[in-house]
Design a protein around this motif. Structure first.
Motif, PDB file in Angstrom:
ATOM      1  N   THR A 123      17.959   9.626  -6.818  1.00  0.00           N
ATOM      2  CA  THR A 123      17.774   9.987  -8.209  1.00  0.00           C
ATOM      3  C   THR A 123      16.341  10.404  -8.537  1.00  0.00           C
ATOM      4  OG1 THR A 123      17.596   7.643  -8.584  1.00  0.00           O
ATOM      5  CG2 THR A 123      19.635   8.718  -9.260  1.00  0.00           C
ATOM      6  N   GLU A 124      15.344   9.597  -8.122  1.00  0.00           N
ATOM      7  CA  GLU A 124      13.981  10.035  -8.384  1.00  0.00           C
ATOM      8  C   GLU A 124      13.554  10.963  -7.263  1.00  0.00           C
ATOM      9  OE1 GLU A 124      12.104   6.873  -9.781  1.00  0.00           O
ATOM     10  OE2 GLU A 124      13.917   5.685  -9.725  1.00  0.00           O
ATOM     11  N   GLY A 125      12.830  11.997  -7.595  1.00  0.00           N
ATOM     12  CA  GLY A 125      12.513  12.975  -6.563  1.00  0.00           C
ATOM     13  C   GLY A 125      11.120  12.840  -6.016  1.00  0.00           C
ATOM     14  N   ASP A 126      10.633  11.604  -5.799  1.00  0.00           N
ATOM     15  CA  ASP A 126       9.261  11.479  -5.327  1.00  0.00           C
ATOM     16  C   ASP A 126       9.238  11.176  -3.837  1.00  0.00           C
ATOM     17  OD1 ASP A 126       8.717   8.144  -6.708  1.00  0.00           O
ATOM     18  OD2 ASP A 126      10.210   8.941  -5.355  1.00  0.00           O
ATOM     19  N   VAL A 127       8.060  10.969  -3.296  1.00  0.00           N
ATOM     20  CA  VAL A 127       7.888  10.851  -1.850  1.00  0.00           C
ATOM     21  C   VAL A 127       8.632   9.623  -1.318  1.00  0.00           C
ATOM     22  CG1 VAL A 127       6.160  10.381  -0.085  1.00  0.00           C
ATOM     23  CG2 VAL A 127       5.742  12.088  -1.782  1.00  0.00           C
ATOM     24  N   TYR A 128       8.579   8.528  -2.054  1.00  0.00           N
ATOM     25  CA  TYR A 128       9.218   7.295  -1.591  1.00  0.00           C
ATOM     26  C   TYR A 128      10.716   7.506  -1.414  1.00  0.00           C
ATOM     27  CZ  TYR A 128      10.243   2.322  -1.412  1.00  0.00           C
ATOM     28  OH  TYR A 128      10.664   1.090  -1.019  1.00  0.00           O
ATOM     29  N   GLU A 129      11.321   8.199  -2.373  1.00  0.00           N
ATOM     30  CA  GLU A 129      12.767   8.406  -2.312  1.00  0.00           C
ATOM     31  C   GLU A 129      13.135   9.286  -1.135  1.00  0.00           C
ATOM     32  OE1 GLU A 129      14.536   6.978  -4.605  1.00  0.00           O
ATOM     33  OE2 GLU A 129      16.490   7.818  -4.362  1.00  0.00           O
ATOM     34  N   ARG A 130      12.322  10.330  -0.860  1.00  0.00           N
ATOM     35  CA  ARG A 130      12.656  11.231   0.238  1.00  0.00           C
ATOM     36  C   ARG A 130      12.602  10.485   1.564  1.00  0.00           C
ATOM     37  NH1 ARG A 130      10.098  15.345  -3.101  1.00  0.00           N
ATOM     38  NH2 ARG A 130       8.005  15.086  -2.335  1.00  0.00           N
TER      39      ARG A 130
ATOM     40  N   VAL B 206       0.842  -1.206   0.000  1.00  0.00           N
ATOM     41  CA  VAL B 206       0.000   0.000   0.000  1.00  0.00           C
ATOM     42  C   VAL B 206       0.870   1.246   0.000  1.00  0.00           C
ATOM     43  CG1 VAL B 206      -1.623   1.294   1.390  1.00  0.00           C
ATOM     44  CG2 VAL B 206      -1.919  -1.126   1.119  1.00  0.00           C
ATOM     45  N   PHE B 207       1.878   1.263   0.845  1.00  0.00           N
ATOM     46  CA  PHE B 207       2.745   2.451   0.933  1.00  0.00           C
ATOM     47  C   PHE B 207       3.470   2.695  -0.383  1.00  0.00           C
ATOM     48  CE2 PHE B 207       5.010   5.650   3.042  1.00  0.00           C
ATOM     49  CZ  PHE B 207       6.332   5.567   2.671  1.00  0.00           C
ATOM     50  N   LYS B 208       3.967   1.610  -0.990  1.00  0.00           N
ATOM     51  CA  LYS B 208       4.713   1.775  -2.232  1.00  0.00           C
ATOM     52  C   LYS B 208       3.813   2.296  -3.338  1.00  0.00           C
ATOM     53  CE  LYS B 208       8.357  -1.620  -2.520  1.00  0.00           C
ATOM     54  NZ  LYS B 208       8.646  -2.937  -3.019  1.00  0.00           N
TER      55      LYS B 208
ATOM     56  N   ALA C 234      -6.817  12.906  -0.740  1.00  0.00           N
ATOM     57  CA  ALA C 234      -6.325  11.982   0.278  1.00  0.00           C
ATOM     58  C   ALA C 234      -4.813  11.962   0.330  1.00  0.00           C
ATOM     59  CB  ALA C 234      -6.841  10.573  -0.010  1.00  0.00           C
ATOM     60  N   ASP C 235      -4.146  12.291  -0.778  1.00  0.00           N
ATOM     61  CA  ASP C 235      -2.695  12.169  -0.812  1.00  0.00           C
ATOM     62  C   ASP C 235      -1.970  13.431  -0.444  1.00  0.00           C
ATOM     63  OD1 ASP C 235      -2.641   9.983  -3.709  1.00  0.00           O
ATOM     64  OD2 ASP C 235      -2.675   9.556  -1.572  1.00  0.00           O
ATOM     65  N   ILE C 236      -2.695  14.553  -0.311  1.00  0.00           N
ATOM     66  CA  ILE C 236      -1.994  15.823  -0.104  1.00  0.00           C
ATOM     67  C   ILE C 236      -1.283  15.856   1.239  1.00  0.00           C
ATOM     68  CG2 ILE C 236      -4.000  17.057   0.783  1.00  0.00           C
ATOM     69  CD1 ILE C 236      -1.378  18.528  -1.448  1.00  0.00           C
ATOM     70  N   PHE C 237      -1.806  15.110   2.237  1.00  0.00           N
ATOM     71  CA  PHE C 237      -1.155  15.154   3.543  1.00  0.00           C
ATOM     72  C   PHE C 237       0.127  14.367   3.545  1.00  0.00           C
ATOM     73  CE2 PHE C 237      -4.339  17.605   5.186  1.00  0.00           C
ATOM     74  CZ  PHE C 237      -5.559  17.118   4.783  1.00  0.00           C
ATOM     75  N   GLY C 238       0.142  13.239   2.802  1.00  0.00           N
ATOM     76  CA  GLY C 238       1.389  12.513   2.670  1.00  0.00           C
ATOM     77  C   GLY C 238       2.447  13.363   1.997  1.00  0.00           C
ATOM     78  N   LEU C 239       2.030  14.141   1.011  1.00  0.00           N
ATOM     79  CA  LEU C 239       2.963  15.021   0.309  1.00  0.00           C
ATOM     80  C   LEU C 239       3.490  16.106   1.227  1.00  0.00           C
ATOM     81  CD1 LEU C 239       4.164  15.800  -2.339  1.00  0.00           C
ATOM     82  CD2 LEU C 239       2.167  17.063  -2.875  1.00  0.00           C
TER      83      LEU C 239
ATOM     84  N   GLY D 163       5.948   7.976  -7.379  1.00  0.00           N
ATOM     85  CA  GLY D 163       5.411   8.858  -8.413  1.00  0.00           C
ATOM     86  C   GLY D 163       4.667  10.051  -7.898  1.00  0.00           C
ATOM     87  N   LEU D 164       4.477  10.149  -6.569  1.00  0.00           N
ATOM     88  CA  LEU D 164       3.735  11.266  -6.002  1.00  0.00           C
ATOM     89  C   LEU D 164       4.697  12.397  -5.705  1.00  0.00           C
ATOM     90  CD1 LEU D 164       1.031  12.170  -4.608  1.00  0.00           C
ATOM     91  CD2 LEU D 164       1.931  11.193  -2.558  1.00  0.00           C
ATOM     92  N   GLY D 165       4.303  13.636  -6.072  1.00  0.00           N
ATOM     93  CA  GLY D 165       5.095  14.791  -5.684  1.00  0.00           C
ATOM     94  C   GLY D 165       6.478  14.814  -6.282  1.00  0.00           C
ATOM     95  N   TYR D 166       6.571  14.650  -7.577  1.00  0.00           N
ATOM     96  CA  TYR D 166       7.874  14.577  -8.223  1.00  0.00           C
ATOM     97  C   TYR D 166       8.443  15.979  -8.383  1.00  0.00           C
ATOM     98  CZ  TYR D 166      11.208  13.986 -11.967  1.00  0.00           C
ATOM     99  OH  TYR D 166      12.332  14.020 -12.721  1.00  0.00           O
TER     100      TYR D 166
END
Lengths: 189, 207, 381
Positions: free
Chosen positions: C261-268, C206-208, C363-368, C213-216
């Motif tokens: 390298t990728e600038g999305d939420v998972y990488e941060r 679910v987390f992945k 729903a995703d804006i808070f994760g971002l 891809g979110l917030g690149y």
């Protein structure tokens, strides 16, 4: 670094050059040269990071001072460009088309100091205060202690049960009253 | 202000004293009964305080370890709730700025009676170290009624649990009457609030 | 780049298609005390405006009314999870302007303090990030383990949250007996927590699927917005103040800058977890290499009437969230003329979030928001 300072001195008439640390220099330019100097540093010398944009209030000289702090990612040096503007009608050119992040700094300075930046979008939106009708609070002629005592109800201070103070009040009441009066006046200042 | 903003304002900010759209009733006092059933109510309320999870200031960082297993407040029956409609304890944690005070009043008035308030930290008592700031208030009990103060900067979680203990004792003795006090002195509280909140764009009693 | 902050003229508010909602400070998803104003079409955000100012105390005005040594209890309350960075920066600016040298052992103890604070704040940040996507257990674990670290702080400095330990001239007290052994036990516990978080959060389907891809953030947004810290390192720009402008004794420690390298939420979030391991490594190096004895504080005569010669400076440090800076101006009297505090969330929360929020579901804006690690007190001070 020294060549850069020479170029700035010849092109933009930079004055008051002070090296604070090894790779960090403060320069002062006139208000009309500031936008050109900042654009030159950003495009041609590689100072692409706007670290700080702040204002100071020199009420004795009747001037505001603006400080633009720029940082170079590649050779790790800093240049801080300062300029003086008039305190009676403070306006300044906005640099929001060079850096998108400069809009927030300019909005805050407009609210806290009253310096106007025409051309910056949403510059009149309140940033941190709501319903504020006094003069801009960071100016030196705004007295924050007086405002706080008049608007918000301060709780009266405690009295002391110090032995020395109590014995003084019993044995020498006149002197104790004079001493307390002087202490109150000094504290109120 | 652009023209679009003016159009928006007409939709969002209507006239609050219009009885067609808003109910303009004021809060009413609920007198205590003097029998065994009231004692039962007091005991039940004291042992199941549900608190509103709204961290208004610095002190909310010491509220977070309370929910973990080391300090464990769910053994006292205290649970954090996300909405004011389901809670009856409001912890004001730390200093209160003017903008936050407006939201605190709105949340406090939406909670249902009987309700209790704990003031956490020295900033609610006399302004703390921001006593001369132009944006923080100095005495919280001139704006909403407060039952218990917990002094400190920050108070430890054990000090906060001692504060809960004091509040429970007060409720069981029958002195947890903050909501009734608010209803009785409603005009005085409202005048104090309107003195510092200058752009008042909500109804007088937000229930 | 398309200009940000459009007006609402292109959106017809009278048609029933758009909803305008305000998710204010009393909201379970918002960390800290700020509010966002959204213009929604169905579930997708079209416009986002940030409103801050709920925690404005006027620090810069208050510091002009207090003497230099009276300022330092108030300075640590600017950033609540990690107050030591502010104390260090204020002390460093005052020392640079007045020309005081601090003893060698004091520099090592200050670095130890800063790294411990970084570890505590980043661990709690991982817990908050998991909570914003619905994984609540990790938040409880993270706060509980941060409590053990707060016990170490209480042993060293006397206070759990606000330490007031780093003063102009050095640090206040010596390290107590047996402190290193107890801190090592806490570090072992935190390493076990990090390996548990790796299993539960980073291998979670679910987390992945929600965060990749979110917030690149592309690389050419770094300069216009002034992005720094973990957010910039996740997009490929390796800028770390500890390596580029080394302060205290960071040039004697051995570490690499972690870049993604990728600038999305998972990488941060992944880089933050790696930085926790880096902090633990640095703490162990500091405890091994520290000089064993020596003074910890330089004596300043008549500190209540301390006058500092006129001058100005800018000092910077790397906190858990990015580059922190203090700009201080003195004019030869006992009070500072101007102190300006610049926190890392200043442009992240205001301009960057308004640009990134377009097109994201509600729903995703808070994760971002949590992944940018914005913390409102340092925005409006």
């Amino acid at each position: 670094m020294k060549e850069l300072i020479e170029r700035l001195r010849s092109k933009f008439n930079a004055k008051n050059i002070k090296e604070q640390r090894k790779n960090f220099v403060f320069i002062t330019v006139e208000k009309k040269d500031l936008e050109g100097c900042v654009l030159y540093l950003k495009e041609f010398e590689g100072y692409g990071h706007l670290t700080l944009l702040t204002a100071l209030d020199w009420i004795e000289k009747d001037q505001f001072e603006l400080v633009y702090h720029l940082h170079n990612y590649f050779n790790k040096t800093d240049v801080s460009v300062k300029t003086f503007i008039d305190r009676k009608n403070p306006t300044m050119v906005s640099i929001n088309n060079l850096w998108a992040g400069a809009r927030v700094y300019e909005r805050e300075i407009k609210e806290l100091f009253g310096i106007d930046f025409p051309g910056c979008p949403r510059v009149n939106d309140p940033f941190a205060l709501e319903g504020w009708h006094e003069i801009p609070p960071m100016r030196k002629d705004f007295d924050t202690k007086k405002y706080s005592e008049e608007t918000y109800f301060p709780r009266p201070g405690r009295y002391t049960k110090d032995n020395v103070a109590q014995m003084e009040e019993q044995l020498y009441p006149v002197e104790a009253e004079v001493k307390n009066g002087i202490a109150e006046t000094v504290r109120k200042k | 202000m652009t023209e679009a903003d003016n159009e928006e304002n007409k939709i969002i900010k209507p006239d609050f004293s219009d009885p067609e759209l808003f109910c303009t009733a004021l809060p009413k006092e609920v007198p205590r009964m003097n029998n065994i059933i009231q004692k039962f109510y007091d005991w039940a309320q004291a042992n199941s305080l549900w608190l509103l999870a709204f961290g208004t200031g610095c002190g909310s960082i010491e509220m977070r370890p309370l929910y973990t297993a080391r300090y464990d407040i769910s053994r006292f029956g205290i649970a954090p709730r996300p909405t004011p409609r389901q809670s009856n304890l409001f912890i004001i944690s730390g200093y209160v700025s003017v903008k936050t005070l407006k939201r605190i009043i709105r949340s406090y008035e939406q909670m249902q009676n009987p309700k209790f308030v704990i003031g956490l930290g020295s900033c609610t008592i006399n302004g703390g170290m921001y006593w001369d700031s132009y944006n923080t208030i100095n005495r919280l009990d001139h704006y909403i009624p407060v039952d218990v103060y917990v002094a400190g900067c920050m108070p430890r979680p054990e000090a906060l649990i001692a504060g809960f203990d004091e509040l429970k004792k007060r409720i069981k003795e029958g002195r947890g009457e903050g909501a009734n006090e608010y209803a009785k002195n409603f005009a005085w509280y409202k005048a104090n609030q309107k003195k510092i909140i200058k752009d008042w764009d909500m109804p007088d009693y937000n229930w | 780049m398309k200009p940000i902050w459009n007006d609402t003229k292109e959106y017809d508010l009278k048609s029933g298609k758009y909803v305008k909602i305000w998710q204010g400070p009393q909201h379970p998803g918002i960390t800290g005390n700020m509010s966002i104003e959204l213009l929604l079409e169905g579930d997708e955000i079209k416009l986002l405006k940030t409103h801050v100012g709920y925690l404005h105390r006027g620090f810069e005005k208050l510091m002009e009314r207090r003497k230099f040594i009276n300022c330092f209890p108030i300075v640590c309350r600017i950033c609540v999870p990690e107050p030591d960075t502010n104390e260090y920066l204020f002390a460093a600016a005052v020392e640079e302007l007045s020309g005081i040298e601090i003893p060698e052992r004091a520099k090592w103890i200050r670095t130890l303090n800063l790294e411990m604070a970084r570890l505590g704040a980043t661990v709690m940040g991982l817990g908050g990030q998991a909570g914003s996507f619905g994984l609540g257990t990790i938040g409880q674990w993270a706060v509980a383990h941060r409590d053990f670290l707060l016990d170490s702080f209480e042993e060293l400095t006397g206070g759990r949250i606000y330490h007031m330990y780093i003063v102009p001239g050095g640090v206040r007290y010596e390290i107590p007996e047996g402190f290193e052994g107890r801190l090592e036990k806490t570090l072992v516990k935190i390493e076990k927590l990090l390996s548990d978080i790796d299993k539960v959060m980073f291998h979670n389907a679910v987390f992945k699927s929600r965060s990749k891809g979110l917030g690149y953030i592309p690389k050419d947004w770094i300069e216009p917005f002034g992005i720094n810290g973990t957010t910039a390192r996740a997009s490929g720009v390796s800028y770390d103040v500890r390596k580029d402008h080394p302060y205290l004794i960071y040039d004697q420690l051995d570490f690499n800058v972690i870049t993604g390298t990728e600038g999305d939420v998972y990488e941060r979030v992944l880089i933050r977890k790696e930085e926790c391991h880096l902090s633990i490594n640095l703490i162990r190096q500091i405890l091994a290499k520290m000089p064993k004895s020596g003074p910890v504080r330089t004596f300043i005569p008549d500190i209540m009437h301390w006058k500092i010669p006129a001058g100005e400076t800018y000092v910077r440090a790397e906190s858990g969230r990015g580059e922190y800076g203090y700009y201080m101006v003195t004019d030869g009297s006992e009070y500072p003329q101007r102190v300006h505090v610049k926190g890392p969330s200043y442009t992240h929360a205001m301009s960057l979030l308004e640009k990134l929020g377009e097109g994201v579901t509600n729903a995703d804006i808070f994760g971002l928001m949590v992944s940018l690690q914005t913390y409102p007190p340092e925005i409006e001070r």
